[in-house]
Design an enzyme around this catalytic site. Structure first.
Site: not given
Length: 169
Positions: A35, A44, A104, A140
């Site tokens: 992603h 992140k 994250y 995904d």
């Protein structure tokens, strides 16, 4: 455990202003990613706070000498490792323990209008995932290849330059 200190991150040239914290929980075999978000650009700082996971970052910046190259590491709550993936890198993970929680710190606020993904098994990238049988979300499963992403106009948000210290426009 001290997981973030603004003064230390700043002195190392790392981002020291974060806009959002995310917390994800998944079971063994779940694979998420790869992603990324371009609007607003999102980097992140990833860590595992329960269990064990394999965390991955892939360079998707046009013109980068490391375009399509990946980094992956097994990270656990016990190891206390953190992985930094700046904007311009696609990120993913797979869970190796019965259950894992991944947290994250994000440099941008989530926006579904400026996000996308790259296939976890894109042969042009060749990530060596430590699991074979994976559980994927529909999102995904339908992700594009790196080549398809680079052909999209949105990919211009992530271009590499020698003097660039941040990614994005």
């Amino acid at each position: 455990m001290e997981v973030f200190r603004e003064d230390q991150f700043k002195s190392m040239g790392l981002p020291h202003e974060f806009a959002q914290d995310n917390h994800s929980g998944s079971v063994r075999g779940v694979l998420r990613g790869l992603h990324f978000q371009w609007e607003p650009p999102m980097g992140k700082l990833m860590r595992v706070t329960r269990g064990t996971a394999f965390l991955v970052a892939v360079d998707i910046r046009k013109g980068s000498p490391t375009l399509g190259k990946w980094f992956g590491a097994e990270v656990s709550a016990e190891s206390r490792k953190q992985i930094w993936a700046p904007a311009g890198f696609a990120r993913g993970f797979c869970v190796l323990s019965d259950y894992a929680e991944i947290q994250y710190k994000c440099t941008g606020v989530y926006s579904n209008k400026g996000e996308s993904g790259i296939r976890w098994d894109d042969p042009a990238i060749g990530i060596e995932w430590p699991i074979r049988d994976v559980q994927l979300s529909d999102k995904d499963r339908k992700a594009q290849t790196l080549k398809e992403w680079l052909a999209r106009p949105e990919s211009e948000h992530f271009t590499f330059s020698e003097d660039q210290t941040t990614v994005g426009r």
